[in-house]
Scaffold this motif. Structure first.
Motif, PDB file in Angstrom:
ATOM      1  N   VAL A  56       0.801  -1.391  -0.016  1.00 60.15           N
ATOM      2  CA  VAL A  56       0.015  -0.132  -0.010  1.00 60.15           C
ATOM      3  C   VAL A  56       0.851   1.341  -0.094  1.00 60.15           C
ATOM      4  CG1 VAL A  56      -1.504   1.319   1.641  1.00 60.15           C
ATOM      5  CG2 VAL A  56      -2.068  -1.010   1.003  1.00 60.15           C
ATOM      6  N   ASP A  57       1.829   1.210   0.571  1.00 60.25           N
ATOM      7  CA  ASP A  57       2.797   2.409   0.941  1.00 60.25           C
ATOM      8  C   ASP A  57       3.412   2.622  -0.373  1.00 60.25           C
ATOM      9  OD1 ASP A  57       2.525   2.902   3.589  1.00 60.25           O
ATOM     10  OD2 ASP A  57       4.336   2.103   4.001  1.00 60.25           O
ATOM     11  N   LEU A  58       4.038   1.767  -1.170  1.00 54.54           N
ATOM     12  CA  LEU A  58       4.531   1.745  -2.376  1.00 54.54           C
ATOM     13  C   LEU A  58       3.682   2.370  -3.447  1.00 54.54           C
ATOM     14  CD1 LEU A  58       6.954  -1.028  -3.282  1.00 54.54           C
ATOM     15  CD2 LEU A  58       7.232   1.478  -3.621  1.00 54.54           C
ATOM     16  N   ILE A  59       2.460   1.495  -3.637  1.00 45.81           N
ATOM     17  CA  ILE A  59       1.386   2.046  -4.692  1.00 45.81           C
ATOM     18  C   ILE A  59       0.941   3.315  -4.445  1.00 45.81           C
ATOM     19  CG2 ILE A  59      -0.819   1.347  -5.613  1.00 45.81           C
ATOM     20  CD1 ILE A  59      -0.085  -1.595  -4.839  1.00 45.81           C
ATOM     21  N   TYR A  60       0.606   3.789  -3.272  1.00 43.59           N
ATOM     22  CA  TYR A  60       0.215   5.188  -2.809  1.00 43.59           C
ATOM     23  C   TYR A  60       1.267   6.000  -3.132  1.00 43.59           C
ATOM     24  CZ  TYR A  60      -2.352   8.562  -0.324  1.00 43.59           C
ATOM     25  OH  TYR A  60      -2.937   9.699   0.021  1.00 43.59           O
ATOM     26  N   ASN A  61       2.488   5.724  -3.200  1.00 40.79           N
ATOM     27  CA  ASN A  61       3.422   6.953  -3.179  1.00 40.79           C
ATOM     28  C   ASN A  61       4.023   7.048  -4.692  1.00 40.79           C
ATOM     29  OD1 ASN A  61       3.704   7.884  -0.647  1.00 40.79           O
ATOM     30  ND2 ASN A  61       4.984   6.164   0.053  1.00 40.79           N
ATOM     31  N   GLN A  62       3.615   5.990  -5.626  1.00 38.23           N
ATOM     32  CA  GLN A  62       4.023   6.046  -7.098  1.00 38.23           C
ATOM     33  C   GLN A  62       2.651   6.190  -7.801  1.00 38.23           C
ATOM     34  OE1 GLN A  62       7.062   3.845  -8.244  1.00 38.23           O
ATOM     35  NE2 GLN A  62       8.093   3.691  -6.392  1.00 38.23           N
ATOM     36  N   LYS A  63       2.804   6.815  -8.966  1.00 37.40           N
ATOM     37  CA  LYS A  63       1.577   6.978  -9.948  1.00 37.40           C
ATOM     38  C   LYS A  63       1.276   5.622 -10.442  1.00 37.40           C
ATOM     39  CE  LYS A  63       0.603   9.322 -14.104  1.00 37.40           C
ATOM     40  NZ  LYS A  63       1.245   9.311 -15.111  1.00 37.40           N
ATOM     41  N   GLU A  64       2.238   4.812 -10.724  1.00 35.44           N
ATOM     42  CA  GLU A  64       2.099   3.305 -11.074  1.00 35.44           C
ATOM     43  C   GLU A  64       3.268   2.567 -11.012  1.00 35.44           C
ATOM     44  OE1 GLU A  64       0.642   4.006 -15.077  1.00 35.44           O
ATOM     45  OE2 GLU A  64       2.700   3.312 -15.727  1.00 35.44           O
ATOM     46  N   ILE A  65       3.365   1.282 -10.864  1.00 34.24           N
ATOM     47  CA  ILE A  65       4.322   0.310 -10.779  1.00 34.24           C
ATOM     48  C   ILE A  65       3.987  -1.126 -11.242  1.00 34.24           C
ATOM     49  CG2 ILE A  65       3.704  -0.601  -8.401  1.00 34.24           C
ATOM     50  CD1 ILE A  65       6.650  -0.262  -7.551  1.00 34.24           C
ATOM     51  N   THR A  66       5.175  -1.551 -12.030  1.00 33.63           N
ATOM     52  CA  THR A  66       4.651  -3.035 -12.438  1.00 33.63           C
ATOM     53  C   THR A  66       5.090  -4.034 -11.352  1.00 33.63           C
ATOM     54  OG1 THR A  66       7.235  -3.381 -12.970  1.00 33.63           O
ATOM     55  CG2 THR A  66       5.933  -2.345 -14.679  1.00 33.63           C
ATOM     56  N   PHE A  67       4.418  -5.108 -11.642  1.00 34.46           N
ATOM     57  CA  PHE A  67       4.593  -6.264 -10.709  1.00 34.46           C
ATOM     58  C   PHE A  67       6.067  -6.748 -10.373  1.00 34.46           C
ATOM     59  CE2 PHE A  67       4.243 -10.981  -9.809  1.00 34.46           C
ATOM     60  CZ  PHE A  67       3.512 -10.710  -8.314  1.00 34.46           C
ATOM     61  N   LEU A  68       6.744  -6.564 -11.327  1.00 34.41           N
ATOM     62  CA  LEU A  68       8.096  -6.830 -11.432  1.00 34.41           C
ATOM     63  C   LEU A  68       9.017  -5.985 -10.196  1.00 34.41           C
ATOM     64  CD1 LEU A  68      10.658  -8.588 -11.914  1.00 34.41           C
ATOM     65  CD2 LEU A  68      11.028  -7.101 -13.979  1.00 34.41           C
TER      66      LEU A  68
END
Ligand SMILES: C[S@@+](CC[C@H](N)C(=O)[O-])C[C@H]1O[C@@H](n2cnc3c(N)ncnc32)[C@H](O)[C@@H]1O
Length: 428
Positions: A353-365
């Motif tokens: 949640v922290d990562l997804i919230y802090n970035q616009k988008e992120i790949t699964f890898l």
């Protein structure tokens, strides 16, 4: 400095008892190797076909086991058996070629291995050191065992040459009697191989004692062999039995192997004898690939009935002092049981949640690369949690420009994970 009660006599009259932490180490070793062969050789269109297994401190290969009527096999036998199991599980129709290099500095131990342990396990034909070809319902397999009497440090260059020449993947089991038997330079040599990894029993209790007792005889080894001069700050180590000092030691060990040993991925199991508060040693897995890290975590979960403790919050590159652990008592002592699944998922949830919230988008890898070392969750738990959050509408997963649907699809490395455009991500 030396581990007690480890000795095999060439005439077979003396063999050691398999202690619980030895057995725990073997469970992890064999599960990991089955999974490793299955993943690298058995999956994909055409997998890796050549493997070198180097057991640098192999011992005599058989133990007494007071908990069982039968005896308990040691690492050389377990490695061969696990490779064969992984081969069977893979059911591929192209050949698998494996070379095994077994090293010990006591000739009696090697003699015991060849004369008693391997024949007892039905592996006597491999004792002639020749290449053997086995054909079965699955296909063809070649195996060769070689035995070397000598110091691992003196044989490392030879091992590297052999592994390079054989190509493919190499796995080193380093299970010495003390921390002065393996140099950081050798760890880097192993790292220099294209595809290599190490499972290392790192004797942290000896290091801790050395640090607190300030044994001047070992000072040179600490600098020259372990290259640990700017690690394990002596001033910060007060009470060795405190959990905060234990966490600090482990964090420093990880920093040491990542920085000086060059391996990017490190995962540790802490082997704490039951009833004790101090780890005797860490089983450290050093690798260069996310896949290997995922496979070792899977192996950990497959052995989740081990009654060994496991400390959290001490992964990653962050440099933390003992005061940090004293102030942040959130790290838990963790018995590896079913219930810990909940802890693992909660921990993973927080990080994702922290990562997804802090970035616009992120790949699964990318998400896996950034967090795999920071929590105990395996890939399956990642996929489950992401699908759960997606079904709840907390995140979106985009594949080939389309929203991913369905209850439980597997995730692919290029899948894009992001906050939904219509909904704010909730924190739990
Ligand atoms: C802990 S035992 C190995 C146990 C074995 N790996 C297993 O799991 O069944 C360590 C072995 O390393 C050998 N040894 C100690 N120092 C060594 C060195 N410098 N080089 C090679 N072998 C060494 C010892 O003789 C002993 O057999």
């Amino acid at each position: 400095m030396r581990r007690q009660n480890i000795a095999w006599s060439a005439d077979g009259s003396v063999i050691p008892e398999a202690e619980p932490h030895t057995k725990a180490k073997h469970y992890i070793l064999e599960t990991y190797i089955v999974n490793l062969i299955h993943t690298l050789y058995g999956k994909g269109r055409y997998g890796v076909t050549n493997f070198t297994f180097i057991d640098g401190f192999c011992g005599g290969g058989l133990y007494k086991d007071s908990q069982e009527i039968d005896m308990w096999y040691g690492s050389p036998v377990k490695i061969i058996q696990a490779v064969r199991e992984g081969y069977k599980k893979s059911q591929r129709n192209y050949s698998l070629n494996v070379q095994y290099i077994f090293i010990d500095n006591q000739k009696e131990h090697l003699d015991y291995l060849k004369n008693y342990a391997m024949p007892r396990a039905g592996l006597d034909e491999l004792c002639d050191e020749k290449i053997h070809t086995f054909k079965d319902e699955f296909g063809t397999r070649t195996e060769q065992c070689e035995f070397f009497h000598g110091e691992f440090e003196k044989l490392i260059d030879f091992c590297i040459l052999r592994a390079e020449h054989f190509r493919g993947h190499s796995f080193f089991l380093l299970d010495p009697c003390g921390w002065t038997d393996v140099s950081m330079n050798s760890i880097r040599k192993i790292h220099s191989l294209t595809k290599s990894e190490i499972l290392y029993t790192f004797m942290i209790d000896f290091i801790a004692r050395f640090i607190t007792e300030r044994d001047t005889k070992l000072q040179k080894a600490f600098h020259d062999i372990l290259e640990a001069d700017s690690y394990y700050d002596l001033k910060k180590i007060t009470d060795l039995s405190s959990a905060s000092v234990q966490c600090y030691l482990r964090n420093e060990s990880m920093r040491l192997f990542r920085e000086r040993g060059k391996f990017e991925k490190a995962f540790t199991f802490s082997m704490v004898p039951k009833g004790d508060t101090r780890p005797l040693y860490y089983l450290i897995h050093l690798s260069k690939s996310l896949t290997a890290l995922q496979v070792i975590k899977d192996s950990f979960w497959q052995n989740n009935n081990l009654s060994y403790q496991y400390y959290f919050e001490i992964y990653g590159y962050t440099f933390r002092t003992t005061d940090y652990y004293e102030e942040n008592q959130t790290f838990l002592e963790f018995d590896i049981t079913e219930n810990n699944y909940d802890y693992s998922i909660r921990k993973l949830h927080q990080q994702l949640v922290d990562l997804i919230y802090n970035q616009k988008e992120i790949t699964f890898l990318n998400l896996c690369e950034k967090t795999m070392e920071l929590n105990p969750a395996n890939r399956e738990q990642y996929v489950k949690l992401i699908n759960f959050l997606r079904m709840e509408g907390d995140i979106e997963v985009i594949r080939n420009d389309k929203l991913l649907n369905g209850k439980k699809p597997d995730l692919q490395k290029n899948d894009i994970i992001k906050q939904p455009s219509t909904k704010q991500l909730r924190f739990f």
